[in-house]
Design a protein around this motif. Structure first.
Motif, PDB file in Angstrom:
ATOM      1  N   LYS A 112       3.919  61.336  -1.952  1.00  0.00           N
ATOM      2  CA  LYS A 112       4.218  61.855  -3.425  1.00  0.00           C
ATOM      3  C   LYS A 112       2.951  61.674  -4.261  1.00  0.00           C
ATOM      4  N   THR A 113       2.113  60.622  -4.251  1.00  0.00           N
ATOM      5  CA  THR A 113       1.086  60.292  -5.175  1.00  0.00           C
ATOM      6  C   THR A 113      -0.024  61.397  -4.933  1.00  0.00           C
ATOM      7  N   GLN A 114      -0.259  61.535  -3.451  1.00  0.00           N
ATOM      8  CA  GLN A 114      -1.546  62.244  -2.942  1.00  0.00           C
ATOM      9  C   GLN A 114      -1.086  63.627  -3.633  1.00  0.00           C
TER      10      GLN A 114
END
Ligand SMILES: Nc1ncnc2c1ncn2[C@@H]1O[C@H](COP(=O)(O)OP(=O)(O)OP(=O)(O)O)[C@@H](O)[C@H]1O
Ligand SMILES: [Mg+2]
Length: 320
Positions: A112-114
């Protein structure tokens, strides 16, 4: 929308005009805001706020319906933001949409953060390269924004990652009210910096921590809905993409009952707010699978992508 987006043609007192201009950088931003919020933010009465908003809506042509073919033309003309994975772009209908909220949910380390970092880089590229020549606002609720990782991703496009890092505004949100306030007060920042991507990573952490259990549910939902309204408003007012991340929880009777016990957190009411919802899951090694499961215009489909040192890609890292 009309070109005549000018506060001076609104029939309101000078004092109210000044207060409105303090809070709203453009007439579009004012037109997209609910009158109650305008009244609160500008400290004016609700009637004056309603009058101002109605006039603003008229001025920019928001008061009248438009025909579906005109709408189709407008939508087709809208560029998409690439995720750097062709497969992921494909299931999203060409990339992340502007004017909408797109949610990525999944367990830890599903990417998600990537994906959020990759979008912060890609938004800055030209339209031909899958960007919007714009900047990003990253609202970080978990203290996971990693400038060194974003720099690593930007090396694919430059020898000087600072050129990319300086176009990403990072706001650390410390609690629910702070998180809500950051978006409510973002109009000026967005307008004056050409921000075309707003990320909330994650939507869930503060809301779940501050409002645990069934007793707190009504208050949580109320705050969550107001936050969602504001995010949708900025998405439409500034023609920008909103990307939110969400955690998952176990619920055997949840939205995927029968196929999976897991579902995105934050419940039913929030679930209606994102335009597109994507669920991420892990596969072997660097492989991740994205499933788009709720969209008014895109079919349920899956994409396979990889998290590589260079960022999000279709294939695995070369030395993997
Ligand atoms: N520099 C890097 N090179 C390659 N892979 C990386 C790099 N940095 C992180 N990753 C991979 O990215 C994954 C973590 O992804 P991400 O941070 O997007 O998780 P997340 O879905 O946001 O999880 P959480 O719910 O914990 O926030 C890990 O599998 C990690 O190995
Ligand atoms: Mg994360």
């Amino acid at each position: 929308m009309s070109k005549n987006q000018d506060f001076s043609s609104l029939k309101i007192s000078t004092e109210i005009r000044e207060r409105l201009q303090e809070q709203f950088p453009t007439v579009i931003a004012l037109a997209a805001c609910p009158p109650e919020e305008v009244a609160r933010r500008c400290e004016i009465n609700k009637k004056s706020a309603e009058r101002a908003v109605n006039q603003a809506r008229k001025q920019i042509g928001m008061a009248e319906p438009i025909t579906a073919d005109e709408l189709l033309e407008k939508r087709i003309a809208k560029p998409r933001i690439t995720t750097s994975s062709q497969q992921l772009d494909d299931i999203l209908g060409g990339g992340l949409s502007v004017g909408a909220i797109t949610e990525f949910s999944g367990a830890f380390a599903t990417g998600k953060t990537q994906i959020a970092f990759q979008l912060c880089v890609n938004i800055q590229r030209s339209i031909e390269e899958g960007g919007l020549n714009g900047k990003a606002l990253f609202i970080d609720t978990e203290n996971t924004f990693a400038p060194a990782r974003v720099a690593e991703m930007s090396y694919s496009f430059t020898d000087d990652p600072k050129l990319f890092l300086k176009n990403i505004y990072v706001s650390r949100a410390f609690n629910v009210d702070h998180q809500i306030q950051i978006v409510e007060k973002a109009d000026k920042l967005i307008e004056s910096n050409n921000i075309r991507l707003v990320i909330v990573d994650s939507m869930a952490s503060h809301f779940r921590a501050e409002f645990p259990g069934k007793d707190n549910l009504p208050r949580r939902q109320q705050k969550l809905m107001s936050h969602a309204e504001t995010l949708q408003r900025v998405a439409e007012a500034y023609d920008l993409a909103v990307m939110t991340t969400n955690q998952i929880l176990s619920n055997p009777d949840g939205i995927f009952a029968g196929t999976s016990n897991l579902e995105p957190a934050l419940g039913f009411a929030w679930g209606h707010r994102p335009t597109h919802r994507i669920l991420l899951r892990k596969s072997r090694g660097t492989t991740r699978i994205a499933r788009i499961f709720d969209s008014p215009e895109l079919p349920e489909r899956e994409a396979v992508f990889h998290i590589t040192p260079q960022g999000i890609r279709d294939g695995p890292p070369l030395d993997y």
